[in-house]
Design an enzyme around this catalytic site. Structure first.
Site, short mmCIF file in Angstrom:
data_model
loop_
_atom_site.label_atom_id
_atom_site.label_comp_id
_atom_site.label_asym_id
_atom_site.label_seq_id
_atom_site.Cartn_x
_atom_site.Cartn_y
_atom_site.Cartn_z
N CYS A 159 35.60 1.90 -7.21
CA CYS A 159 34.45 2.75 -7.49
C CYS A 159 34.02 3.46 -6.20
O CYS A 159 33.59 2.81 -5.25
CB CYS A 159 33.33 1.87 -8.04
N CYS B 92 32.93 5.79 -11.96
CA CYS B 92 34.32 5.35 -12.16
C CYS B 92 34.58 4.94 -13.61
O CYS B 92 35.69 4.56 -13.95
CB CYS B 92 34.66 4.20 -11.22
N CYS C 84 28.24 -2.23 -11.58
CA CYS C 84 29.60 -1.77 -11.83
C CYS C 84 30.53 -2.77 -11.15
O CYS C 84 30.46 -2.96 -9.95
CB CYS C 84 29.82 -0.38 -11.24
N GLU D 120 -17.16 -4.11 0.24
CA GLU D 120 -15.87 -4.58 0.75
C GLU D 120 -14.77 -3.74 0.15
O GLU D 120 -14.96 -3.11 -0.89
CB GLU D 120 -15.65 -6.05 0.31
N ASP E 292 -5.47 -5.48 -2.86
CA ASP E 292 -4.60 -5.48 -4.03
C ASP E 292 -3.49 -6.51 -3.87
O ASP E 292 -2.47 -6.26 -3.26
CB ASP E 292 -4.02 -4.08 -4.20
P1 AMP Z 1 -9.73 -7.20 -11.77
O1 AMP Z 1 -8.45 -7.96 -11.56
O2 AMP Z 1 -9.53 -5.72 -11.88
O3 AMP Z 1 -10.60 -7.80 -12.82
O4 AMP Z 1 -10.53 -7.35 -10.41
C1 AMP Z 1 -11.00 -8.59 -10.00
C2 AMP Z 1 -10.15 -9.08 -8.89
O5 AMP Z 1 -10.24 -8.26 -7.75
C3 AMP Z 1 -10.58 -10.41 -8.39
O6 AMP Z 1 -10.07 -11.45 -9.17
C4 AMP Z 1 -9.99 -10.45 -7.02
O7 AMP Z 1 -8.69 -11.01 -7.08
C5 AMP Z 1 -9.80 -9.00 -6.65
N1 AMP Z 1 -10.50 -8.60 -5.42
C6 AMP Z 1 -9.91 -7.90 -4.42
N2 AMP Z 1 -10.77 -7.67 -3.43
C7 AMP Z 1 -11.94 -8.24 -3.76
C8 AMP Z 1 -13.19 -8.35 -3.11
N3 AMP Z 1 -13.42 -7.80 -1.91
N4 AMP Z 1 -14.17 -9.02 -3.75
C9 AMP Z 1 -13.94 -9.58 -4.97
N5 AMP Z 1 -12.76 -9.51 -5.63
C10 AMP Z 1 -11.77 -8.84 -5.04
ZN ZN Z 2 31.83 2.27 -10.73
#
Ligand code: AMP
Ligand code: ZN
Length: 665
Positions: A427, A406, A421, A111, A115
């Site tokens: 300004c 300014c 500011c 997968e 982020d």
């Molecule tokens: P980390 O925060 O680096 O420890 O990574 C773990 C986190 O990655 C998990 O808590 C999830 O929030 C996130 N995450 C994002 N995509 C996935 C995915 N496909 N499977 C599992 N965790 C994921």
């Molecule tokens: Zn200014």
């Protein structure tokens, strides 16, 4: 007809439309139709509080305020993921687990690593029960109210789901929505957000769920936990979740070997930039749940899964200097001037430093070698300093105390990240910025005048605020650099033509802090004239639909300033639209003022829409359900029996279309 059933049917229908729109990306009705149905449901629910359901689609608009988020212990711990950065790391990982499992053939689900902020949502009998942030993995915050406003998250599941389970996913903000949010902030003079991830995770902890509802958040699901799930593999779990109504990205794939996993990684390493959201890697999971159980967990993370992190496109270069930009509202943004360097296909010379805290946190000093990265943002960012290369004699950066333009002393409002500011009227970049905003496309849209010319006009002392534009003559501007007779004429004509721009856009053009396009429309519609707005008290303003205290305060401050009052008087004198001109309608009267009508059935002389318009044109209001507030029901043929019963029960007069015509003639 059975009201409860009508309500139930509407809820199901709206749930399905939400699913079509937000999960499947294939809406089957127009936004307008959707809104109509939602309104119908809202009205029915208001009339029948006995059928209230906090999982109704009407609850998605949010509105409740959470003062403190309760701490909740997770039924199943939320683990982190181990990271890997190379294919060797992955081969090592496979060897380790093969050893534990006894060299059996392994399948993997691959997968993308989304982020955002992780979330765990509990469903019971198909209904969303609660949603909890990851917190420390053992316990998190109950953010259910906010989560329910995210429309790709089902409130009611479909199909054959387990009785109780937790589903985990990531709350993300796709680039497009993020850019749009920032665009709106920039337009009203606020500081834009720095990246989608922080904005997504910050959204979960907003106290006002109505604000969360307005953010284009999404939830991508990746894992189900619970007892008696009757699911044997990760991949099966993803497919099942999709069937129950969750948004599970179709990029997830089942792979038969580590070789195939590498193919997946290679593919996304180059194609990830085309995704609508940010990803910083791939998550590889042993597919079989039995094998997962055998492998178990370390103190922090599952042994059966690992994240592979893409190499962020990163370079190091030298920080030559820091300059400070002053925005239209006086907000100061520090900018790093870098020794030019190639990064992700472009040459980078500047990077954003955001604010004083950021500089302090990273301890960035002039002359430092810094690491620059290109993430989801448009402007690259500095992620750290290469301390091994720091010059021994370097000095910590001291943030400026005075405006670089300014020289006014800067202020910093408690709780805000940026310095300001305060010299609003003296300004130069603030003055120029305000005029540039005034002429911009969504504001006065002045043809023949661009941002650079505004600066030129200002520096040549031809304008000092936007009202001066209306006195410009061809003779005055002709001597300016690169100005020909034709372009000078166009400019003057463009300015004169802007006198036709309607009041709501003029109000937006004034550049009152926090008054964006939508707010300007609301205020114009409510107050109708600039005088009325000017005379409104703080309380008056707050009572206007969707105007909060922050906006109201800012409007008050704007009109409290005599400079602004003077400029507005001048605009008025020049003939700029400072009141709402209602479109002239020869049939309009106010004969139906303060009367509410409900229309039902089929008519001979009008279509339903014509009838509704006739009611509104004559000052009446149109409601969609009959309540104690309804004054008349206009009934045609085939009036619905439920409506008839309701009208009789509430003793609301039922009139024919001829009766109605008599009322207005
Ligand atoms: P980390 O925060 O680096 O420890 O990574 C773990 C986190 O990655 C998990 O808590 C999830 O929030 C996130 N995450 C994002 N995509 C996935 C995915 N496909 N499977 C599992 N965790 C994921
Ligand atoms: Zn200014």
């Amino acid at each position: 007809m059975d009201i409860q059933k009508t309500i139930q049917d509407l809820r199901e229908e709206l749930n399905q439309h939400n699913h079509n729109y937000y999960v499947l990306d294939t809406p089957t009705i127009s936004d307008f139709e959707f809104d109509q149905k939602l309104k119908e449901l809202q009205e029915l629910e208001a009339l029948h509080p006995e059928f209230f359901d906090d999982n109704s689609p009407t609850q998605r608009v949010g509105g409740s305020i959470t003062k403190n988020f309760n701490t909740v212990v997770h039924d199943y711990r939320m683990y982190s993921l181990d990271n890997s950065y190379s294919k060797e790391d992955l081969i090592d990982w496979e060897n380790r687990i093969q050893k534990m499992l006894g060299n059996v053939p392994l399948q993997y689900t691959c997968e993308l690593k989304y982020d955002g902020a992780s979330i765990s949502i509990t469903y019971e009998n198909g209904r969303l029960q609660r949603a909890v942030t990851r917190g420390d993995g053992f316990q998190g915050d109950d953010v259910t109210t906010n989560i329910k406003t995210i429309k790709s998250i089902p409130l009611q599941l479909k199909g054959n789901y387990p009785e109780r389970f937790d589903i985990r996913g990531e709350i993300i903000l796709p680039f497009e929505g993020f850019e749009k949010m920032n665009q709106e902030l920039i337009e009203i003079g606020e500081t834009p957000y720095s990246n989608p991830r922080n904005t997504a995770s910050g959204s979960l902890k907003l106290q006002d769920s109505a604000l969360v509802a307005k953010r284009p958040l999404e939830c991508l699901l990746y894992f189900i936990v619970g007892a008696n799930l009757n699911i044997k593999t990760q991949f099966e779990g993803l497919e099942a979740a999709r069937k129950w109504g969750f948004k599970v990205p179709k990029e997830a794939k089942l792979m038969a070997s580590m070789e195939e996993v590498f193919d997946f990684i290679n593919y996304w390493d180059t194609h990830r930039h085309n995704l609508p959201y940010e990803t910083d890697g791939v998550v590889i999971k042993v597919n079989d749940f039995h094998q997962q159980d055998e492998l178990g967990y370390t103190a922090k993370s599952p042994r059966w899964a690992i994240a592979y992190k893409f190499k962020a496109e990163q370079v190091s270069t030298v920080l030559d200097s820091i300059s400070y930009q002053v925005g239209r509202t006086g907000s100061i943004t520090p900018v790093a001037n870098l020794k030019p360097v190639q990064l992700a296909g472009t040459i980078v010379k500047r990077a954003s430093l955001h604010n004083a805290d950021q500089i302090e946190k990273l301890d960035i000093r002039i002359g430092d070698t810094v690491f620059v990265e290109k993430g989801g943002e448009i402007i690259p960012k500095i992620i750290g300093v290469d301390f091994t290369k720091r010059n021994q004699h370097s000095q910590p950066t001291t943030y400026i105390t005075h405006c670089p333009e300014c020289n006014s002393e800067l202020i910093r409002i408690e709780g805000e990240a940026n310095h300001y500011c305060p010299n609003f009227y003296g300004c130069p970049p603030q003055i120029i910025g305000r005029i540039q905003h005034f002429i911009s496309r969504k504001a006065m849209d002045i043809e023949g005048l661009g941002g650079e010319t505004v600066a030129l006009l200002f520096h040549n002392h031809l304008v000092k605020d936007y009202s001066d534009l209306y006195e410009l003559t061809v003779k005055q501007i002709l001597p300016l650099e690169r100005m020909a007779q034709k372009s000078a004429e166009n400019l003057v004509n463009g300015v004169q033509k802007s006198k036709e721009v309607p009041f709501d856009r003029v109000l937006y053009a004034l550049g009152i802090r926090y008054v964006g396009e939508t707010v300007a429309k609301k205020l114009a519609k409510h107050y109708k004239t600039i005088e009325a707005l000017q005379n409104a008290s703080l309380m008056d303003l707050i009572l206007v639909d969707e105007i909060g205290e922050k906006i109201a305060q800012s409007v008050m401050e704007f009109f409290d300033n005599p400079e602004n009052v003077k400029v507005i008087a001048r605009l008025k004198q020049f003939g700029v639209q400072l009141e709402l001109v209602e479109k002239f309608n020869p049939n309009a009267t106010n004969k139906l003022e303060s009367k509410t009508f409900v229309v039902s059935g089929v008519f001979e002389k009008f279509s339903r829409d014509e009838l509704k318009k006739a009611i509104e044109d004559n000052g009446g209001k149109v409601g969609s359900t009959i309540s104690a507030k309804t004054d008349f029901v206009v009934a045609g043929d085939n009036m619905g029996p439920a409506k008839l019963e309701k009208a009789q029960q509430l003793k609301v007069p039922i009139i024919s279309e001829d009766d109605f015509l008599q009322m207005i003639n």
